[in-house]
Design an enzyme around this catalytic site. Structure first.
Site, PDB file in Angstrom:
ATOM      1  N   CYS A 114      -4.287  -0.737  -0.882  1.00 49.69           N
ATOM      2  CA  CYS A 114      -5.664  -0.374  -1.225  1.00 49.69           C
ATOM      3  C   CYS A 114      -5.741   0.529  -2.460  1.00 49.69           C
ATOM      4  CB  CYS A 114      -6.346   0.276  -0.032  1.00 49.69           C
ATOM      5  SG  CYS A 114      -5.380   1.573   0.755  1.00 49.69           S
ATOM      6  N   TYR A 115      -4.633   1.180  -2.790  1.00 51.78           N
ATOM      7  CA  TYR A 115      -4.578   2.023  -3.998  1.00 51.78           C
ATOM      8  C   TYR A 115      -3.332   1.610  -4.793  1.00 51.78           C
ATOM      9  CZ  TYR A 115      -8.016   5.130  -1.773  1.00 51.78           C
ATOM     10  OH  TYR A 115      -9.144   5.659  -1.194  1.00 51.78           O
TER      11      TYR A 115
END
Length: 370
Positions: free
Chosen positions: A111-112
């Site tokens: 997600c990052y």
């Protein structure tokens, strides 16, 4: 009235009249307050990053909060221990409107995915920039001197050998907590002047220690209360937020704080009438490498402000690390803001506990710590 004006008024008119005719007394202090810092939300990059390590102008900031939040401590130094530019100086640069370099690294997640960031930020680009200081505005503080044969470099400044000088750090009769010694009006939720803006007391400060020896009038004779404070860094002024360097010690943040004290009754008026000759503190020999240094003597702030004190028969010059000029300036600004209805007093939502016990750090076993 400012604290100084009020004390003169009491001297001329007495406590009863002062309590009846004066509504608010404004106090002020400006000095090095090491337990300070600021947190930031930088906004999300594209692709996004979950910052694991963060540097602002080369100074490490704590990133164990969330993806793009970080807390920068005032006393933090870079990896080379360059004391001329620490976290406090970065905070001052931001308040001055300057851009600072933001570097961040990450391990990357689904997600990052981003692993590095190198850019510039300023108070205009970040979402939040909030001064959050866990211990400010100490209620009284020690006097430092040095009996040894060598010069000492400390957070109390340069201490010359063989009682060559003595330094102190309090605005004395102007200091907020010395005008409200039992914290009747200063508590959680109190609105204050902070760094040129309006801020709030959010908790007792760390090392809060109300149980120290006091004078018959209740004024602490040792470091006692302190406050944790918060305020919007974007609204602050470099006039009241300054990065400081103490030679061979490190960096610290010069913070200006002012607190309005409502004259609730004659007891509060009596507390705010306290003068430097009624406020005492202890002189410690900082050459003793101990947390329990021997008290050499007690002195009043009137003696300290005279420019010299007597220590073991020697005339020792004194100097203050706290700016009386700025304390007066803050009290005057706060008074005018109240008169113009630009600053309203806030009653604490909760008062501080007087039962706090001050604890020390010892080497213990797990069982002893339980």
């Amino acid at each position: 009235m400012t604290a100084e004006e009020f004390k003169q008024y009491v001297k001329s008119n007495g406590i009863k009249k002062a309590a009846k005719e004066v509504d608010v007394v404004t106090t002020g202090t400006f000095g090095a307050m090491c337990s300070s810092g600021a947190y930031f939300n930088f906004g999300h990059s594209d692709p996004p990053i979950k910052m694991q390590r963060v540097w602002l102008d080369g100074i490490p900031a704590y990133a164990g909060l969330a993806a793009v939040d970080a807390y920068l401590g005032a006393t933090e130094l870079d990896e080379s221990n360059n004391m001329m530019h620490g976290g406090a100086h970065v905070i001052e640069d931001l308040v001055k409107g300057r851009a600072v370099r933001l570097k961040a690294t990450a391990y990357g997640t689904d997600c990052y995915p981003r692993k590095e960031m190198d850019t510039y930020v300023s108070l205009k680009t970040v979402n939040q920039a909030v001064l959050l200081n866990v211990r400010n505005c100490y209620q009284n503080y020690a006097v430092a001197t040095n009996s040894s044969s060598r010069t000492l470099y400390t957070y109390m400044g340069k201490l010359l050998p063989e009682f060559g000088n003595a330094t102190f750090s309090s605005a004395g009769e102007m200091s907020p907590l010395l005008n409200d010694p039992y914290y009747r009006s200063i508590g959680i939720g109190t609105r204050i002047f902070l760094g040129g803006a309006q801020g709030y007391v959010i908790w007792e400060g760390t090392q809060f220690n109300p149980g120290v020896p006091r004078t018959p009038d209740g004024v602490p004779k040792r470091p006692a209360g302190s406050i944790a404070v918060i305020g919007d860094l974007k609204q602050m002024s470099p006039e009241f937020i300054r990065g400081l360097t103490f030679t061979r010690y490190g960096s610290s943040l010069g913070v200006g704080i002012g607190v309005p004290i409502p004259i609730l009754d004659e007891e509060m008026a009596r507390a705010c009438a306290v003068t430097n000759d009624q406020i005492f503190t202890a002189v410690f020999d900082y050459s003793q490498p101990s947390r329990s240094r021997t008290v050499l003597r007690e002195v009043s702030y009137a003696e300290l402000r005279s420019g010299e004190i007597d220590i073991k028969g020697k005339h020792v010059p004194t100097s203050s690390l706290s700016s009386l000029y700025k304390a007066r300036q803050i009290a005057e600004i706060l008074k005018n803001q109240i008169l113009k209805k630009q600053f309203s007093l806030e009653k604490p939502v909760q008062n501080f506990s007087m039962d706090r016990v001050f604890r020390s750090l010892d080497v213990r076993t797990e069982k002893e710590a339980m």
